[in-house]
Design an enzyme around this catalytic site. Sequence first.
Site, PDB file in Angstrom:
ATOM      1  N   GLU B  56      -6.643  -1.028   2.645  1.00  0.00           N
ATOM      2  CA  GLU B  56      -7.013  -1.565   1.341  1.00  0.00           C
ATOM      3  C   GLU B  56      -7.840  -2.842   1.464  1.00  0.00           C
ATOM      4  O   GLU B  56      -7.645  -3.635   2.391  1.00  0.00           O
ATOM      5  CB  GLU B  56      -5.749  -1.912   0.539  1.00  0.00           C
ATOM      6  CG  GLU B  56      -4.881  -0.716   0.250  1.00  0.00           C
ATOM      7  CD  GLU B  56      -3.521  -1.086  -0.337  1.00  0.00           C
ATOM      8  OE1 GLU B  56      -2.918  -0.207  -0.969  1.00  0.00           O
ATOM      9  OE2 GLU B  56      -3.064  -2.240  -0.149  1.00  0.00           O
ATOM     10  N   ASP B 227       4.575   1.041  -3.201  1.00  0.00           N
ATOM     11  CA  ASP B 227       3.344   0.296  -3.445  1.00  0.00           C
ATOM     12  C   ASP B 227       2.075   1.113  -3.300  1.00  0.00           C
ATOM     13  O   ASP B 227       0.987   0.541  -3.199  1.00  0.00           O
ATOM     14  CB  ASP B 227       3.300  -0.943  -2.555  1.00  0.00           C
ATOM     15  CG  ASP B 227       3.303  -0.590  -1.083  1.00  0.00           C
ATOM     16  OD1 ASP B 227       3.356   0.615  -0.754  1.00  0.00           O
ATOM     17  OD2 ASP B 227       3.253  -1.514  -0.260  1.00  0.00           O
TER      18      ASP B 227
END
Lengths: 342, 342
Positions: B56, B227
């Site tokens: 990410e 998450d």
Amino acid sequence: MPHLLDVAGMSRWIQRDGAENILTGMVHYLEDDLRRWQSFEKIPRIASHTRFGVIELMPITDSSLYSFKYVNGHPLNPARGLQTVTAFGMLADVDNGYPVFFSEMTLLTALRTAAQSALAARELARSDARVHALIGAGSQAEFQALAARAVLGLEELQVFDVDAAAVEKVRRNLEPLGFRVLLAESADEAVEGADMVTTCTADKARNAALHRDQVRPGMHLNAIGGDCPGKTELDPRILEHARVIVEFEPQTRNDGEIQQLPPDFEVTELWQVVSGEAAGRTSDEEITVFDSVGFALSDFSALRYAQDASAGSELLGWIDMIADPDDPKDLFSLVTSPAPAG
Amino acid sequence: MPHLLDVAGMSRWIQRDGAENILTGMVHYLEDDLRRWQSFEKIPRIASHTRFGVIELMPITDSSLYSFKYVNGHPLNPARGLQTVTAFGMLADVDNGYPVFFSEMTLLTALRTAAQSALAARELARSDARVHALIGAGSQAEFQALAARAVLGLEELQVFDVDAAAVEKVRRNLEPLGFRVLLAESADEAVEGADMVTTCTADKARNAALHRDQVRPGMHLNAIGGDCPGKTELDPRILEHARVIVEFEPQTRNDGEIQQLPPDFEVTELWQVVSGEAAGRTSDEEITVFDSVGFALSDFSALRYAQDASAGSELLGWIDMIADPDDPKDLFSLVTSPAPAG
């Protein structure tokens, strides 16, 4: 620890191997990756705009390697002694997510942008092209000239910039390398007789560094500087009568010269031409435009190339960026044990 | 040149100042930035998923400072001796786009995640909370325990993990620091009598580290491990009967526990609670959930804090990542002149 190719290492690499050799080699890496276009997960870059410039992240990945670049574009920077564009980037292992290679990318971006332009020009410029006009004589200019010579043999330069000192800088840098450099006093003079025109200006505005009446049949335009919303260089009427090649259509619709045209204006992606799925230049009279905004895949290729070229050499250092406790679940041990040596 | 706070520097900082002091200080930075939530340009993080993990980029900016973090999440990594999560990040000057501060962020992320949890718990846990259950004893566990003690005074720990060695590691790390640590043999035993439950497991799957019948009125749940899409930890029926606080709703709808619920399920953003726009806990019986996925703003705050705390100290090094020719338009001079010393 991941490897680090810093600014000093990158400079030494280019001095060691020579910019033109590196540009020629980079074209191969760009081609190899463009030929496997479908293997990549592609998204437009993520940009944060202010009145003064833009900051972007450009990620891309295939199933084994991930790369991203951080890059800014601030046209007012040179007036305060700073680069318009600075960049750095990284390669990571997709399987475990660990970074493996960090690199400065200000120089590397200049190389990859020029190599990408030369690759496109190889497919799109007339094979008898001889004269290369440069409109804009900033940081990218010499790299563009060298790539066009390395790949297409263009040795005659006609250079114009509103900043005469920048034009003189190009002459000073390139004449010793064997280029014939005409210092043009206007864009008209620069494009007179040119077979290929590279526009590489930095203003964050709707400019027209090149007007329709300056473009003649058979020209190839290498449009580098129009690369974000509201920042264009070409008279849109040029595009309407040209064959337009882009890197990644969803990004270029937003960032490129074609932002000035309707969303259904037909374009071809460069990978299609390189892989033979679409034609390059189709006639001697055709006007071709490479509407280049810079795409993450060419950074990926450039990083791969820099990694391979520097492997095992003294160009590389290390960067202590990966916390690596003996027990992977005991990150806290790094805080309680004596710190590892820097 | 930009400053560099590498892994060794970060470790020395935590040893120098103490993890609990740093966590307490970081809560102030988090609060300050949450109180000016509207000043930030916010986007959900940009994720690239594979079967084995996720990579990410998490950028955010206000009008003067830009930050981003690179972070991976690979649950199978510990089995091969690697961290599940590694990270690094950077601060840049928005005015000119130049990076000013690079930092390792594996340790810093552990600190900021724990500080963010403690800040949320300060607003949401009962003021008479005493017992802290930890489900999941990986790299984050000790940091979560220390932050909850520093901010809420919770010194009694009840720890469960499917990996008994990881539980023993937590005991070994935290008992010398004054915690009372119960090694639980089941999640049931860990949550028995707990006022706050931190779930911090790593599997990339729809798990239920905590079931509805394990949750009692008045509990605060600090849910860290769920998450990304397809990666959750809580029985969704827990959420249906709880007050749910998130960091940045557009991101948490995609990544958090609430991905299991309809898109109109009501949530409150943490900044609203911290700034007084929304209530914290409203009754002793309420079940509260901090559905934490990690948002770019807390990384921004953590980087600011690390930059301030390390300024002028021997913790910092430099990184040669900015090409800086004397004439800003003469980038090419770095290739023709002798390379600067590394």
